[in-house]
Write a protein that holds these residues in place. Structure first.
Motif, PDB file in Angstrom:
ATOM      1  N   SER A  71      57.122  -1.437 -29.328  1.00 13.58           N
ATOM      2  CA  SER A  71      55.796  -0.816 -29.019  1.00 13.58           C
ATOM      3  C   SER A  71      55.197  -0.651 -29.925  1.00 13.58           C
ATOM      4  N   GLN A  72      55.507  -0.830 -31.318  1.00 13.01           N
ATOM      5  CA  GLN A  72      54.428  -0.820 -32.351  1.00 13.01           C
ATOM      6  C   GLN A  72      53.792  -2.205 -33.232  1.00 13.01           C
ATOM      7  N   LEU A  73      55.024  -2.911 -33.135  1.00 13.65           N
ATOM      8  CA  LEU A  73      54.561  -4.153 -34.368  1.00 13.65           C
ATOM      9  C   LEU A  73      53.360  -4.265 -34.468  1.00 13.65           C
ATOM     10  N   PRO A  74      53.216  -5.242 -35.425  1.00 13.04           N
ATOM     11  CA  PRO A  74      51.563  -5.284 -35.681  1.00 13.04           C
ATOM     12  C   PRO A  74      51.588  -6.691 -35.533  1.00 13.04           C
ATOM     13  N   GLY A  75      49.880  -7.274 -35.321  1.00 12.88           N
ATOM     14  CA  GLY A  75      50.280  -8.710 -35.493  1.00 12.88           C
ATOM     15  C   GLY A  75      48.489  -8.545 -34.936  1.00 12.88           C
ATOM     16  N   LEU A  76      48.061 -10.274 -33.806  1.00 16.68           N
ATOM     17  CA  LEU A  76      46.681 -10.140 -34.150  1.00 16.68           C
ATOM     18  C   LEU A  76      47.033 -11.140 -32.526  1.00 16.68           C
ATOM     19  N   VAL A  77      45.910 -10.913 -32.006  1.00 16.39           N
ATOM     20  CA  VAL A  77      45.318 -11.792 -30.951  1.00 16.39           C
ATOM     21  C   VAL A  77      45.156 -13.056 -31.665  1.00 16.39           C
ATOM     22  N   ARG A  78      45.187 -14.244 -30.689  1.00 17.24           N
ATOM     23  CA  ARG A  78      45.315 -15.599 -31.138  1.00 17.24           C
ATOM     24  C   ARG A  78      44.670 -16.690 -29.922  1.00 17.24           C
ATOM     25  N   VAL A  79      42.992 -17.105 -29.995  1.00 18.68           N
ATOM     26  CA  VAL A  79      42.524 -17.593 -29.067  1.00 18.68           C
ATOM     27  C   VAL A  79      42.625 -19.621 -29.186  1.00 18.68           C
ATOM     28  N   SER A  80      43.434 -20.424 -28.309  1.00 19.73           N
ATOM     29  CA  SER A  80      43.407 -21.953 -29.149  1.00 19.73           C
ATOM     30  C   SER A  80      42.450 -22.532 -27.812  1.00 19.73           C
ATOM     31  N   PHE A  81      41.399 -22.898 -28.468  1.00 13.32           N
ATOM     32  CA  PHE A  81      40.251 -24.988 -28.026  1.00 13.32           C
ATOM     33  C   PHE A  81      40.933 -25.209 -28.160  1.00 13.32           C
ATOM     34  N   GLY A  82      40.958 -25.795 -26.829  1.00 14.05           N
ATOM     35  CA  GLY A  82      41.551 -27.652 -27.142  1.00 14.05           C
ATOM     36  C   GLY A  82      39.989 -28.242 -26.552  1.00 14.05           C
TER      37      GLY A  82
END
Length: 134
Positions: A71-82
């Motif tokens: 529940s506490q894992l670090p990370g980022l949000v990634r948006v990818s455009f095409g």
């Protein structure tokens, strides 16, 4: 501008201050219909360095995972455009991010410790099991 293609990248990684990356991803998906990835994107050492996770913090996260808590894992949000994305879709993403930042979202999101996934409180968790057994 096709003449500037070598100066562009179709991927943006980010966090929203004060909100877990998984919760931001869930809100974008459930309320905005926007599919994003979140976490470390199979680039754990690089992402952990980008967000400033120390060796001590890493060991603590690893210990939590070994005990069944993601529940506490670090990370980022990634948006990818095409090439298929429209300006309207980009505008929709921006509007949804503004709502998230302002706390103007509908759901009451809770995290499932075992998976680390954020889901609206009323969401039927058995659907997750079905998704992974198909």
């Amino acid at each position: 501008d096709p003449d500037r293609l070598d100066d562009r990248l179709g991927v943006i990684s980010f966090n929203v201050a004060g909100l877990p990356h998984g919760k931001v991803a869930a809100i974008l998906g459930f309320e905005g219909g926007i599919a994003v990835r979140h976490g470390c994107f199979c680039a754990h050492p690089y992402v952990l360095e980008l967000i400033g996770i120390s060796d001590e913090e890493y060991r603590a996260f690893k210990s939590s995972v070994m005990q069944g808590d993601r529940s506490q894992l670090p990370g980022l949000v990634r948006v990818s455009f095409g090439c298929y994305n429209t300006e309207e879709e980009v505008d929709h993403l921006v509007e949804m991010l503004e709502r998230v930042i302002d706390g103007n979202y509908e759901g009451d999101y809770v995290v499932d410790e075992a998976s680390g996934m954020y889901l609206p409180r009323q969401f039927d968790l058995s659907l997750i099991d079905q998704m992974f057994t198909i």
